[in-house]
Structure formats: C-alpha cells, structure tokens
Design a protein around this motif. Structure first.
Motif, short mmCIF file in Angstrom:
data_model
loop_
_atom_site.label_atom_id
_atom_site.label_comp_id
_atom_site.label_asym_id
_atom_site.label_seq_id
_atom_site.Cartn_x
_atom_site.Cartn_y
_atom_site.Cartn_z
N GLY A 1 -15.05 8.57 -4.92
CA GLY A 1 -15.53 7.27 -5.36
C GLY A 1 -14.97 6.99 -6.73
N ARG A 2 -14.39 5.81 -6.93
CA ARG A 2 -13.69 5.49 -8.18
C ARG A 2 -14.58 4.64 -9.06
N GLU A 3 -14.77 5.08 -10.30
CA GLU A 3 -15.55 4.31 -11.27
C GLU A 3 -14.66 3.22 -11.87
N LYS A 4 -15.10 1.98 -11.77
CA LYS A 4 -14.29 0.87 -12.30
C LYS A 4 -14.27 0.90 -13.82
N ASN A 5 -13.11 0.56 -14.38
CA ASN A 5 -12.91 0.53 -15.82
C ASN A 5 -13.76 -0.58 -16.46
N LEU A 6 -14.45 -0.25 -17.55
CA LEU A 6 -15.35 -1.20 -18.21
C LEU A 6 -14.61 -2.46 -18.65
N TYR A 7 -13.40 -2.28 -19.21
CA TYR A 7 -12.62 -3.44 -19.67
C TYR A 7 -12.16 -4.28 -18.49
N ALA B 1 -15.41 1.12 -4.95
CA ALA B 1 -14.00 1.51 -4.98
C ALA B 1 -13.84 2.99 -4.63
N PHE B 2 -12.84 3.28 -3.79
CA PHE B 2 -12.55 4.66 -3.38
C PHE B 2 -11.05 4.92 -3.41
N ARG B 3 -10.71 6.16 -3.69
CA ARG B 3 -9.31 6.59 -3.61
C ARG B 3 -9.22 7.71 -2.58
N THR C 1 -6.38 -1.93 0.13
CA THR C 1 -7.03 -2.77 1.15
C THR C 1 -8.49 -2.95 0.78
N ILE C 2 -9.07 -4.07 1.19
CA ILE C 2 -10.50 -4.33 0.95
C ILE C 2 -11.18 -4.54 2.30
N LEU C 3 -12.29 -3.83 2.52
CA LEU C 3 -13.01 -3.84 3.79
C LEU C 3 -14.46 -4.29 3.57
N ILE C 4 -15.10 -4.70 4.65
CA ILE C 4 -16.54 -5.00 4.60
C ILE C 4 -17.27 -3.72 5.00
N GLY C 5 -18.05 -3.17 4.05
CA GLY C 5 -18.69 -1.88 4.26
C GLY C 5 -19.94 -1.93 5.13
N PRO C 6 -20.61 -0.79 5.29
CA PRO C 6 -21.77 -0.70 6.18
C PRO C 6 -22.98 -1.50 5.71
N PHE C 7 -23.06 -1.80 4.42
CA PHE C 7 -24.20 -2.56 3.90
C PHE C 7 -23.83 -4.00 3.57
N GLY C 8 -22.66 -4.43 4.08
CA GLY C 8 -22.20 -5.80 3.83
C GLY C 8 -21.49 -5.98 2.51
N ILE D 1 -15.59 -3.03 0.15
CA ILE D 1 -15.12 -1.68 -0.22
C ILE D 1 -13.63 -1.78 -0.54
N GLU D 2 -13.28 -1.41 -1.75
CA GLU D 2 -11.88 -1.41 -2.15
C GLU D 2 -11.33 0.02 -2.01
N ILE D 3 -10.27 0.17 -1.22
CA ILE D 3 -9.71 1.51 -0.97
C ILE D 3 -8.24 1.56 -1.37
N GLN D 4 -7.91 2.61 -2.11
CA GLN D 4 -6.51 2.88 -2.47
C GLN D 4 -6.10 4.18 -1.79
N ILE D 5 -4.97 4.16 -1.07
CA ILE D 5 -4.50 5.34 -0.34
C ILE D 5 -3.12 5.71 -0.88
N ARG D 6 -2.97 6.97 -1.33
CA ARG D 6 -1.69 7.39 -1.91
C ARG D 6 -1.52 8.90 -1.75
#
Length: 722
Positions: free
Chosen positions: A249-255, A276-278, A322-329, A332-337
């Motif tokens: 799970g990716r913590e979004k940058n405060l700025y 957000a997830f990587r 990619t951005i998906l609609i998660g299980p709770f509506g 979800i932002e996902i980065q795959i690398r």
C-alpha cells in the motif's frame, strides 16, 4: 592515515556524522576509497576550522551530511570526496589547484563546478541565483555528478532551515520548488524530489502543512483495514496465477495531496479516498499479465490506464498505471513495475553509478539525460541573459507529454499543448527556422496546430522561410522559444545593418563619394556625438529608421561635424531611388493598407525602430504622411524580384450557390492562392467580398483579374490600394 575506527570519536556531532558516512560507504566501496573520504573530511575540517552555521554547529557538519545523502544512493568515491569539499573553494582560502594536488583533478573540477559565482554584488538576488543555475548547467554538460552534489546540498539546506528568518525560508523554498525539485524529477530522482517538495511545503506554508498532516494522521487509522483487505486480495489473486510479486500500500505524498486539493479545488476526503498500491515483479511480461489479473479482479475506470513501459516518461520513468473501482466503491490506483524499474524510479540518473553491472538500460537513461542537457546548453547559449535562461528552464521542467511520430516512425516526446513549430525545433533548430507548414497524418495543417498523441508529423520547409515573431504566441517548449528569439534578434540586427549601409552608400553615390573613403576621424567624431560605439551600431540605427541617411551623409562630408543640417526636399527628391526586392526581412515591410506588388510605383517611409515601410505611390496614407513629414525616400522594385506578394481584390458577385467556389477555382488555375476572404455586404442577389490573393507581380495580377472578369457571376472587380 589513522584507521577509520580509531580516528572517529563520539563526542562531537561531526564525528558521529563521519562514523555514519563510513558505515554507509563500507557497504559498497573499497577500504582505500573509504580512507580517501575520511582524508577529505580531515582536509575539509581543517579548512572550515572556526566556521559555524547559523544553527551553531560546526560548518563541516553540512558537507558531511551532503556526502551521506549521496552515499545512500551509492555515488562513487570521487563524488563523495567532492561533496565533503564542495564549499572549500568558496568559503575558505583553498584553491582549485591545491585540491587537484591534494586529491585529483576530477575532484577539483567537481568542486569548482558546484561553487557559486562570487563578486556579482551589482546584480539583484534573482540575477545572482540565475547566474549560479546557469553555471551549474554548463558544468552538468561535462559531468552529471555536479547536479547530484547540488541536489544533496540543497536537500540538507532545506532540512536545516530552522535558524533562518521566515522571509529567507520562503524565498529558498520557492526557488527549490521552481528549480531543484523539478530538476530531480527530470532526472528521475523521485526520492530526493519528494523530500525537497515536502520540506519546501513546510517552509512556505507551515500552518497548512501542520493542519493537513494532523488530518491525515487521524484518517489513517480507519484506512488501514481497507488497505489490508485490498492488499491481501491482490496478493492471493496474483499468486493463484503462479506469479511472484510484492504488493505494498502506497502512502500518498503530503505535497502531492495539497497540490491536488489546490488545483482540482476538492476537499481532503476526495483526494485521500483514492487508495494507492504498488506491485513489483520480475519481468515486463509479468507486468502485463498482472495488469490483466487486476482488471479482471476490479472494474477499471475508462481512460485512466497509462502505459509508461512502452512509452517511458522523459526522465526514464517506467510503470503501468491504472485506476479501478475497489470493493468498497472507492477508486484504487495501482502502479505495476519490475524491481529494476522501481530502482530507476527512485534513484533516476544515480542508478547509472549504482547499477553499472546491469544491462545497457542505464546507458540509455544516461543518454536521455545527456540529450536533455544538450538541449538546455543550446538554449543557454542563445538566451539573452540568465533570467531569460531560467524562464526557459522552468518551461522545460514542467512537461505533460504527448508522443508523436516522425515519417520514419521515430517517437518524439512533446509537452502537452505543443504546436507543429515546437515539433520542428525539437527535430532540429534549422528545421524550425525554415518550416512553413506540415502534414499531420498526411493532411496539411497550419503551423499553430497543437499536437495530439499518436499522430505522424511531417514538417515542410522552404529555403526562403524564416521565423515569424507571431510564432512566440504558439510555442510552449523552451527550445523553440529560445530558437525563435535568437534568430529574430540576430536577423533583425543584421538586416538593419545591411539596409543602413545600402542607404548610406546610396547617399554617397549621389555625392560621387564612397563610405570607405570617408576620413576615419570624422566617423569617430560622429559616433561620439551619436553615442554609438561602432559604425555597425550607427548603420543599424539608420536601417531601423531612427536616423536619416541623408543627414548622416551630409554630416560626414562637412568640415564642421557639429553643424546643423537642414533636409532639403528638392535635393532629396533628386537622389537615386533605393532598389528593393520586397523580401529583405523585418527592416523593409510592405504596407498592409495598399499592399504594393512588383511593378507598382512605390514610396518608402522611415518608421523609427522598424525600418522602412513601403507604400503604393497612390495610397492615401502615403499622401497624408508626405504632407506632414519629410522622412520618406523614393524606392523602386528590383528587376529580378521573385516570390509571392499579397494583393487585395474587391469583388461584386452574384449571390448563388457555388459562386465563391468558382472564383476560388479560377484563382487556383492561375497559379495563385487565396490568403483571406471577407464578406462585406450580402443580400439575396449580390455579395460584395474582399479577397486577398498571392501574386508574383502586376502582370500576374492583371491576368487573374481578366480571368475573373470573364466569369458570368462576376459583376465588378477592382484592386484595393488603400
């Protein structure tokens, strides 16, 4: 040299820092190289002895902290030594030659490149900083490690801003956000970039930072359970497909959160509700397979998929987004690398030194960085001053890219909103200077057309073409803007000098003299009176219409150079006319009111600062000006004039279907183009139109007018001369 373990005591802060530095360096450097870094510390500590920072700590703590930042991204030994010594030339009595002797020439060059410019007190702070950045980029062209040291230096300065006045904090933070954080981003060094942005945000808006930080801390507790559920679901589904990966799970940058709230005008909940997830895997093939799995698991949002693996960003960043609609509506932002892509995303250009044993991908990234630097160096060479260079740099550091293709299938990255002109200059400056139009996907388009993703662009050039000042309204890239400004500046100056010389030569010919035969003492005396340093400056002033050539010629042929000169109309009119081609450039322009063409009787007027404006002899405007002033001269067309010139026709035609098309076809069949059509009046029977066409001369125009007059639909045709 003392043994590292023995030489480092624990009493002072600098000793603790050196111990930490050595511990980090020992993880990837040989003992001899670590010893060289300790020797650099001892040399620097001696040089900076007695110097303290505003916080009260010994000054040597700062360069050692800079070296630690570079050691954490595993820079080479010479770079670490240069970081420890980066202030000794500027702040102590040590010279570049002493450094080269004590260590090696490479270290001395790096330290000298990082050193700020001095003795420019007469300039403003903005100009001083601009000069420093300009020098830094010149040095970067030779060695990219210069920017590594500079970024680490700026990072530690931002971390220790506490002792600075509030105004200085804000100024330094703004400069960091404008220049250094974007440079880190451009070089793919996201880790340093995020730290710089966060520290700058805190320094500029401490209250906003604290409110946002506290709100995020409160919201994290509720989010953790949702993140854990999604993370375990992703891991299970990917492992069922027998793929090995890591999910975090990716913590979004405060700025970053603050910027989204600011620009999208949304609340914290709207931004923070994106989870957000990587996902890290071993190969590119696995990246695309995992993408298919997550799209099957959760519903993707259309238009939110970005493939930065096939089309990497300009800084070398690669990943699938990619951005998906998660299980709770929730989105979800996902980065795959791959793991390697992640290393590149965090370290950027530093990965060139960190993973030299890997394949040639690091070399490609190095080449990309060098290409960007070459463009910037070209821009800085043509920039009028350092502040203009900084403006161009800021334009270049904030791109949102589109990808377009050349006719040969090569991919060229352009910032969003870029025009055909930007593309032409990106290919080559000479192509930009000579472009006249372009084909986008084989269709002719004007130069101001904005580029879109995936189009194929073919630039059409002409030998006679040159940049137009109006282009500056259409371009977005720094390279194009700099190229146009530089060309126009030099072109106008050279054209003005050339025209000034021709005008002055014409006056001397009427007196049966030559400019080259004039006594140099008289020229020097006139230059002194005029406040000009060189003859070229005087000729440029004549060419731009600021000085009358007849007066200058009279002054240069008089015994008393200070005598007042009266311009005699009769004498002026008896002089030989100036021969023009109409294509001289910006210092000879054809008036738009009467649009003179080759074969017309013409007259020229001096327009101060712009040169000569050529009117038709019968133009009402020229008659009015001639009555009021005497700054005019006779001009005539050259016998070998070539090119196309605009002429305006007034047509009264029958208002029926296809009339305008018939007129356009007739004009085209007579080797002319329509540049503009304006409908003046129109009723059910007759339409009165103004049509601007391109012609070669009066004969060509007369031929077109005869053909148009023969058309049954044409009632009346006249040429507009005023």
């Amino acid at each position: 040299m003392l043994d590292v373990a023995d030489s480092i005591e624990l009493e002072r802060p600098q000793d603790k820092l050196v111990r930490r530095l050595c511990s980090t360096l020992s993880g990837y450097l040989d003992k001899d190289q670590v010893d060289a870094c300790v020797r650099a510390y001892e040399f620097g500590a001696k040089a900076h002895s007695g110097q303290f920072r505003k916080s009260g700590e010994a000054y040597i703590c700062h360069p050692v902290a800079v070296a630690i930042s570079l050691a954490e991204i595993r820079m080479d030994a010479n770079c670490i030594v240069a970081a420890i010594l980066h202030d000794v030339i500027e702040d102590t009595g040590v010279s570049k030659q002493e450094l080269a002797k004590a260590f090696n020439p490479e270290v001395a060059e790096l330290v000298d490149a990082v050193t700020k410019l001095t003795k420019i007190d007469s300039k403003s702070h903005a100009e001083t900083q601009a000069e420093n950045v300009r020098k830094m980029f010149l040095a970067m062209g030779k060695d990219l490690r210069v920017i590594m040291v500079k970024l680490a230096d700026r990072l530690h300065n931002m971390q220790t801003l506490g002792a600075m006045p509030a105004e200085a904090k804000r100024r330094i933070a703004r400069e960091t956000l404008d220049i250094y954080a974007p440079i880190a981003n451009r070089l793919g060094m996201n880790n340093i970039r995020h730290k710089l942005e966060l520290l700058s945000f805190h320094a500029m808006y401490p209250r906003r930072y604290n409110i946002l930080d506290n709100a995020l801390k409160k919201a994290r507790g509720n989010r953790r359970k949702i993140i854990d559920v999604i993370e375990s679901t992703l891991k299970n589904r990917i492992s069922q497909a027998k793929l090995v990966c890591e999910v975090s799970g990716r913590e979004k940058n405060l700025y970053s959160i603050y910027q989204k709230m600011l620009h999208k005008k949304v609340s914290l909940n709207d931004v923070f509700d994106v989870y957000a997830f990587r996902i890290f895997c071993d190969s590119v093939d696995d990246c695309y397979r995992i993408l298919g799995i997550v799209h099957n698991l959760y519903k993707p949002i259309p238009g939110k998929f970005k493939d930065y693996i096939a089309l990497p960003k300009a800084n070398g960043y690669q990943s699938l987004h990619t951005i998906l609609i998660g299980p709770f509506g929730f989105p979800i932002e996902i980065q795959i690398r791959t793991h390697e892509m992640h290393r590149m995303a965090e370290s950027g250009i530093a990965a060139h030194w960190l993973y030299k044993s890997d394949d040639d991908k690091n070399d490609k990234f190095q080449d990309r960085a060098n290409e960007w630097l070459r463009d910037l160096l070209e821009i800085q060479q043509t920039a009028g001053d350092s502040l203009e260079f900084i403006d161009n740099l800021k334009i270049d550091l904030f791109p949102q890219e589109v990808f377009v293709f050349t006719p040969k299938g090569e991919i060229i990255k352009m910032p969003r909103g870029a025009s055909i002109i930007d593309f032409a200059y990106a290919v080559h400056t000479d192509i930009g200077n000579a472009c006249v139009s372009a084909r986008v996907d084989r269709k002719l388009v004007p130069l101001q057309t904005q580029l879109e993703n995936g189009v194929t662009v073919e630039v059409i050039t002409a030998i006679w073409a040159r940049p137009n000042p109006l282009w500056l309204n259409y371009v977005t890239t720094a390279k194009a803007r700099s190229g146009i400004r530089n060309y126009l500046k030099n072109f106008k100056q050279q054209e003005a000098i050339s025209l000034g010389r021709r005008l002055l030569d014409k006056e001397f010919q009427a007196m049966h003299l030559q400019l080259d035969a004039i006594d140099q003492s008289k020229i020097k005396a006139l230059l002194k009176i005029s406040g000009k340093k060189t003859l070229d400056e005087l000729l440029e002033d004549i060419g731009l219409g600021n000085k009358m050539p007849f007066l200058i010629a009279k002054q240069l042929t008089q015994d008393d150079i200070h005598a007042a000169i009266r311009l005699d109309d009769k004498e002026q009119n008896q002089r030989a006319p100036l021969v023009i081609k109409g294509t001289e450039g910006m210092v000879i322009t054809l008036a738009k009111c009467c649009r003179p063409i080759p074969g017309d009787s013409i007259i020229g007027f001096f327009n101060p600062g712009k040169g000569i404006v050529v009117h038709h002899h019968d133009c009402r405007n020229s008659n009015d000006v001639r009555k009021k002033q005497t700054s005019w001269l006779d001009v005539e067309w050259s016998q070998d004039t070539t090119g196309e010139f605009p002429a305006e026709l007034r047509l009264e035609i029958l208002n029926q279907r296809g009339s305008l098309a018939t007129v356009a076809t007739t004009i085209s069949e007579n080797n002319s183009n329509i540049e503009n059509v304006t409908v003046i009046e129109q009723d059910s029977r007759v339409s009165v139109d103004l049509i601007t066409i391109s012609v070669k001369d009066r004969v060509h125009l007369a031929q077109i007018m005869r053909k148009l007059k023969d058309l049954p639909i044409v009632i009346k045709i006249t040429r507009v001369k005023a």
